[in-house]
Design a protein around this motif. Structure first.
Motif, PDB file in Angstrom:
ATOM      1  N   GLN A 265       0.816  -1.206   0.000  1.00 39.63           N
ATOM      2  CA  GLN A 265       0.000   0.000   0.000  1.00 39.63           C
ATOM      3  C   GLN A 265       0.854   1.261   0.000  1.00 39.63           C
ATOM      4  O   GLN A 265       0.559   2.226  -0.719  1.00 39.63           O
ATOM      5  CB  GLN A 265      -0.938   0.005   1.210  1.00 39.63           C
ATOM      6  CG  GLN A 265      -2.063  -0.995   1.129  1.00 39.63           C
ATOM      7  CD  GLN A 265      -2.975  -0.744  -0.062  1.00 39.63           C
ATOM      8  OE1 GLN A 265      -3.316   0.406  -0.363  1.00 39.63           O
ATOM      9  NE2 GLN A 265      -3.363  -1.802  -0.754  1.00 39.63           N
ATOM     10  N   THR A 266       1.940   1.255   0.767  1.00 35.60           N
ATOM     11  CA  THR A 266       2.836   2.407   0.798  1.00 35.60           C
ATOM     12  C   THR A 266       3.495   2.608  -0.557  1.00 35.60           C
ATOM     13  O   THR A 266       3.644   3.745  -1.037  1.00 35.60           O
ATOM     14  CB  THR A 266       3.899   2.230   1.889  1.00 35.60           C
ATOM     15  OG1 THR A 266       3.264   2.008   3.146  1.00 35.60           O
ATOM     16  CG2 THR A 266       4.786   3.466   1.990  1.00 35.60           C
ATOM     17  N   ARG A 267       3.898   1.520  -1.191  1.00 29.98           N
ATOM     18  CA  ARG A 267       4.516   1.605  -2.518  1.00 29.98           C
ATOM     19  C   ARG A 267       3.541   2.212  -3.523  1.00 29.98           C
ATOM     20  O   ARG A 267       3.914   3.084  -4.326  1.00 29.98           O
ATOM     21  CB  ARG A 267       4.964   0.221  -2.977  1.00 29.98           C
ATOM     22  CG  ARG A 267       5.748   0.239  -4.298  1.00 29.98           C
ATOM     23  CD  ARG A 267       6.037  -1.169  -4.770  1.00 29.98           C
ATOM     24  NE  ARG A 267       4.820  -1.872  -5.156  1.00 29.98           N
ATOM     25  CZ  ARG A 267       4.220  -1.725  -6.336  1.00 29.98           C
ATOM     26  NH1 ARG A 267       4.733  -0.894  -7.243  1.00 29.98           N
ATOM     27  NH2 ARG A 267       3.111  -2.376  -6.619  1.00 29.98           N
ATOM     28  N   LEU A 268       2.291   1.756  -3.474  1.00 34.17           N
ATOM     29  CA  LEU A 268       1.284   2.259  -4.412  1.00 34.17           C
ATOM     30  C   LEU A 268       0.968   3.730  -4.139  1.00 34.17           C
ATOM     31  O   LEU A 268       0.760   4.518  -5.087  1.00 34.17           O
ATOM     32  CB  LEU A 268       0.015   1.418  -4.309  1.00 34.17           C
ATOM     33  CG  LEU A 268       0.136  -0.030  -4.803  1.00 34.17           C
ATOM     34  CD1 LEU A 268      -1.151  -0.789  -4.522  1.00 34.17           C
ATOM     35  CD2 LEU A 268       0.456  -0.057  -6.300  1.00 34.17           C
ATOM     36  N   ARG A 269       0.932   4.095  -2.874  1.00 31.99           N
ATOM     37  CA  ARG A 269       0.646   5.497  -2.525  1.00 31.99           C
ATOM     38  C   ARG A 269       1.735   6.414  -3.056  1.00 31.99           C
ATOM     39  O   ARG A 269       1.442   7.469  -3.621  1.00 31.99           O
ATOM     40  CB  ARG A 269       0.515   5.633  -1.013  1.00 31.99           C
ATOM     41  CG  ARG A 269      -0.743   5.015  -0.431  1.00 31.99           C
ATOM     42  CD  ARG A 269      -0.603   4.831   1.070  1.00 31.99           C
ATOM     43  NE  ARG A 269      -0.393   6.106   1.756  1.00 31.99           N
ATOM     44  CZ  ARG A 269       0.083   6.193   3.005  1.00 31.99           C
ATOM     45  NH1 ARG A 269       0.422   5.095   3.674  1.00 31.99           N
ATOM     46  NH2 ARG A 269       0.233   7.379   3.562  1.00 31.99           N
ATOM     47  N   TRP A 270       2.998   6.023  -2.899  1.00 30.90           N
ATOM     48  CA  TRP A 270       4.088   6.853  -3.403  1.00 30.90           C
ATOM     49  C   TRP A 270       4.096   6.873  -4.927  1.00 30.90           C
ATOM     50  O   TRP A 270       4.362   7.913  -5.539  1.00 30.90           O
ATOM     51  CB  TRP A 270       5.432   6.372  -2.861  1.00 30.90           C
ATOM     52  CG  TRP A 270       6.610   6.980  -3.573  1.00 30.90           C
ATOM     53  CD1 TRP A 270       7.659   6.332  -4.135  1.00 30.90           C
ATOM     54  CD2 TRP A 270       6.855   8.377  -3.821  1.00 30.90           C
ATOM     55  NE1 TRP A 270       8.536   7.215  -4.719  1.00 30.90           N
ATOM     56  CE2 TRP A 270       8.060   8.484  -4.541  1.00 30.90           C
ATOM     57  CE3 TRP A 270       6.154   9.544  -3.521  1.00 30.90           C
ATOM     58  CZ2 TRP A 270       8.593   9.703  -4.952  1.00 30.90           C
ATOM     59  CZ3 TRP A 270       6.673  10.772  -3.935  1.00 30.90           C
ATOM     60  CH2 TRP A 270       7.889  10.838  -4.640  1.00 30.90           C
ATOM     61  N   ARG A 271       3.779   5.757  -5.567  1.00 31.11           N
ATOM     62  CA  ARG A 271       3.737   5.742  -7.028  1.00 31.11           C
ATOM     63  C   ARG A 271       2.700   6.735  -7.541  1.00 31.11           C
ATOM     64  O   ARG A 271       2.950   7.473  -8.516  1.00 31.11           O
ATOM     65  CB  ARG A 271       3.423   4.338  -7.542  1.00 31.11           C
ATOM     66  CG  ARG A 271       3.535   4.242  -9.081  1.00 31.11           C
ATOM     67  CD  ARG A 271       3.315   2.825  -9.561  1.00 31.11           C
ATOM     68  NE  ARG A 271       1.906   2.433  -9.452  1.00 31.11           N
ATOM     69  CZ  ARG A 271       1.434   1.256  -9.834  1.00 31.11           C
ATOM     70  NH1 ARG A 271       2.263   0.333 -10.304  1.00 31.11           N
ATOM     71  NH2 ARG A 271       0.155   0.974  -9.729  1.00 31.11           N
ATOM     72  N   GLU A 272       1.543   6.786  -6.886  1.00 33.09           N
ATOM     73  CA  GLU A 272       0.506   7.732  -7.302  1.00 33.09           C
ATOM     74  C   GLU A 272       0.975   9.180  -7.116  1.00 33.09           C
ATOM     75  O   GLU A 272       0.760  10.029  -7.988  1.00 33.09           O
ATOM     76  CB  GLU A 272      -0.770   7.500  -6.498  1.00 33.09           C
ATOM     77  CG  GLU A 272      -1.914   8.438  -6.873  1.00 33.09           C
ATOM     78  CD  GLU A 272      -3.158   8.200  -6.056  1.00 33.09           C
ATOM     79  OE1 GLU A 272      -4.038   9.077  -6.055  1.00 33.09           O
ATOM     80  OE2 GLU A 272      -3.246   7.134  -5.398  1.00 33.09           O
ATOM     81  N   LEU A 273       1.630   9.452  -5.984  1.00 35.78           N
ATOM     82  CA  LEU A 273       2.131  10.793  -5.742  1.00 35.78           C
ATOM     83  C   LEU A 273       3.236  11.154  -6.732  1.00 35.78           C
ATOM     84  O   LEU A 273       3.321  12.290  -7.217  1.00 35.78           O
ATOM     85  CB  LEU A 273       2.659  10.906  -4.310  1.00 35.78           C
ATOM     86  CG  LEU A 273       1.619  10.804  -3.194  1.00 35.78           C
ATOM     87  CD1 LEU A 273       2.301  10.822  -1.830  1.00 35.78           C
ATOM     88  CD2 LEU A 273       0.587  11.917  -3.290  1.00 35.78           C
ATOM     89  N   ARG A 274       4.082  10.184  -7.043  1.00 33.05           N
ATOM     90  CA  ARG A 274       5.180  10.415  -7.996  1.00 33.05           C
ATOM     91  C   ARG A 274       4.631  10.769  -9.373  1.00 33.05           C
ATOM     92  O   ARG A 274       5.122  11.693 -10.045  1.00 33.05           O
ATOM     93  CB  ARG A 274       6.054   9.163  -8.067  1.00 33.05           C
ATOM     94  CG  ARG A 274       7.447   9.393  -8.629  1.00 33.05           C
ATOM     95  CD  ARG A 274       8.195   8.062  -8.713  1.00 33.05           C
ATOM     96  NE  ARG A 274       9.622   8.241  -8.861  1.00 33.05           N
ATOM     97  CZ  ARG A 274      10.250   8.536  -9.986  1.00 33.05           C
ATOM     98  NH1 ARG A 274       9.543   8.716 -11.101  1.00 33.05           N
ATOM     99  NH2 ARG A 274      11.567   8.658 -10.024  1.00 33.05           N
TER     100      ARG A 274
ATOM    101  N   LEU B  12      12.378   8.002   0.592  1.00 32.38           N
ATOM    102  CA  LEU B  12      11.209   7.239   1.015  1.00 32.38           C
ATOM    103  C   LEU B  12      11.440   5.735   1.009  1.00 32.38           C
ATOM    104  O   LEU B  12      10.536   4.966   1.326  1.00 32.38           O
ATOM    105  CB  LEU B  12      10.017   7.579   0.115  1.00 32.38           C
ATOM    106  CG  LEU B  12       9.411   8.961   0.357  1.00 32.38           C
ATOM    107  CD1 LEU B  12       8.444   9.321  -0.765  1.00 32.38           C
ATOM    108  CD2 LEU B  12       8.701   9.003   1.694  1.00 32.38           C
ATOM    109  N   ALA B  13      12.637   5.308   0.662  1.00 29.46           N
ATOM    110  CA  ALA B  13      12.925   3.873   0.591  1.00 29.46           C
ATOM    111  C   ALA B  13      12.613   3.129   1.882  1.00 29.46           C
ATOM    112  O   ALA B  13      12.044   2.021   1.845  1.00 29.46           O
ATOM    113  CB  ALA B  13      14.382   3.652   0.174  1.00 29.46           C
ATOM    114  N   PRO B  14      12.942   3.660   3.080  1.00 29.54           N
ATOM    115  CA  PRO B  14      12.616   2.925   4.314  1.00 29.54           C
ATOM    116  C   PRO B  14      11.118   2.689   4.484  1.00 29.54           C
ATOM    117  O   PRO B  14      10.706   1.633   4.957  1.00 29.54           O
ATOM    118  CB  PRO B  14      13.170   3.829   5.419  1.00 29.54           C
ATOM    119  CG  PRO B  14      14.261   4.595   4.761  1.00 29.54           C
ATOM    120  CD  PRO B  14      13.767   4.850   3.372  1.00 29.54           C
ATOM    121  N   ALA B  15      10.305   3.689   4.103  1.00 21.57           N
ATOM    122  CA  ALA B  15       8.855   3.511   4.224  1.00 21.57           C
ATOM    123  C   ALA B  15       8.345   2.483   3.230  1.00 21.57           C
ATOM    124  O   ALA B  15       7.506   1.642   3.553  1.00 21.57           O
ATOM    125  CB  ALA B  15       8.154   4.844   4.004  1.00 21.57           C
TER     126      ALA B  15
END
Length: 344
Positions: free
Chosen positions: A33-42, A62-65
């Motif tokens: 979910q965190t990966r998808l959230r950052w992808r959308e923001l990116r 953001l890699a640690p998150a």
């Protein structure tokens, strides 16, 4: 909050990306979910024309998150084409969600408002031999976030137990025990003063053993005494006691926040009456450029006109920032308490 703490962020050349990633409870699919959230923001930043080098810098930050190490922690980041200028915790209001903006100046209004709403609690879990001192930041509608903790052992910690009986020798031993408890309390208060000089707590919460609390309270004679709040809940190390203490800390923080809002409203009205306040984006901007702004005032839930520019300008003169109560209806959502009167 003193805006000088953000001066280095505003000194970086723009444009820049400002990213808010909301903290959420970890779950089995939290990593994905965190990966998808950052992808959308990116992707949102890309559509706004963000520099690829800034996006790559954010990827690394953001890699640690994304890897699952810090999924529950909210954060705010600011990056331009050259560097990540800001990476800090952020406790979004519940339902605040994620956000990403690419623009000339950092979009730090939500971050500043969160700071203004947060209450810093210096919590002392007292005993007769010392104390555990915790530094907590409590954002609105959130659990306490610990930013520091240390154990303080008093210099007389081995002599605090009083014997039973009425013999004269016992009386002398009891006196020495009382003196030891008092000395330990002095050691704790000395440490509290050192911590407070940097942490700047809004409230000092005294919890723990009754005798330890009494001794520490007796040694508080300065500004720490004016922000003291005492509780007999929690502090025993058991789950139920810990939960009771957490509930109490949240209650104390809520009351402290209400007092701050009331005090700020009174200060604003007095300043207006003495020509030491202005409102509206143009007037505040002129005062800020003259270095006259002592405290920039924003409304809780609405972005002010020219907000990013006003935050940058006020950061250059170490102005503070705070919130007025909801419904204050500042012109264009912004006002300022001044260091001295200004004529336009």
């Amino acid at each position: 909050m003193r805006l000088a703490a953000l001066r280095h962020v505003y000194e970086q050349p723009g444009p820049c990306a400002t990213v808010y990633l909301e903290g959420r409870s970890p779950g089995e699919d939290a990593k994905e979910q965190t990966r998808l959230r950052w992808r959308e923001l990116r992707e949102r930043l890309q559509s706004q024309g963000a520099a690829e080098s800034a996006l790559e810098a954010l990827d690394d930050a953001l890699a640690p998150a994304i890897s699952g190490e810090e999924q529950a922690n909210g954060r705010v980041l600011v990056a331009n084409a050259e560097t990540v200028a800001l990476q800090a915790p952020w406790d979004a209001s519940l339902g605040g969600g994620d956000d990403a903006v690419w623009q000339e100046l950092p979009h730090l209004g939500p971050y500043v408002r969160e700071h203004a709403r947060s209450i810093r609690e210096l919590v002392v879990l007292a005993s007769q031999t010392g104390a555990t001192v915790r530094q907590l930041v409590i954002a609105e509608q959130h659990e306490p976030r610990e930013v520091g903790s240390q154990d303080v052992e008093g210099s007389a910690y081995e002599q605090v137990h009083k014997p039973r009986g009425q013999a004269e020798s016992h009386s002398r031993i009891q006196n020495r025990a009382d003196e030891a408890v008092s000395q330990n309390a002095k050691d704790v208060v000395e440490r509290l003063r050192k911590i407070s000089s940097n942490f700047q707590p809004h409230v000092l919460v005294l919890a723990g053993e009754t005798q330890g609390r009494q001794a520490i309270r007796a040694e508080l004679h300065d500004e720490l005494a004016t922000i003291l709040s005492e509780t007999d809940r929690g502090g025993e190390g058991h789950n139920e006691s810990d939960m009771a203490l957490t509930d109490e800390l949240l209650r104390i923080a809520e009351e402290a926040g209400e007092r701050r809002a009331h005090q700020r409203s009174e200060q604003w009205q007095k300043a207006l009456a003495h020509d030491l306040a202005v409102q509206g984006a143009q007037s505040v901007a002129r005062a800020a450029e003259l270095g006259a702004v002592e405290t920039l005032l924003l409304e809780p839930g609405a972005e002010a006109t020219r907000e990013a520019f006003l935050l940058k300008t006020c950061s250059q003169t170490d102005a503070g920032v705070d919130l007025v109560a909801s419904g204050s209806e500042l012109d264009e959502g912004v006002g300022a308490i001044l260091r001295y009167p200004v004529n336009f």
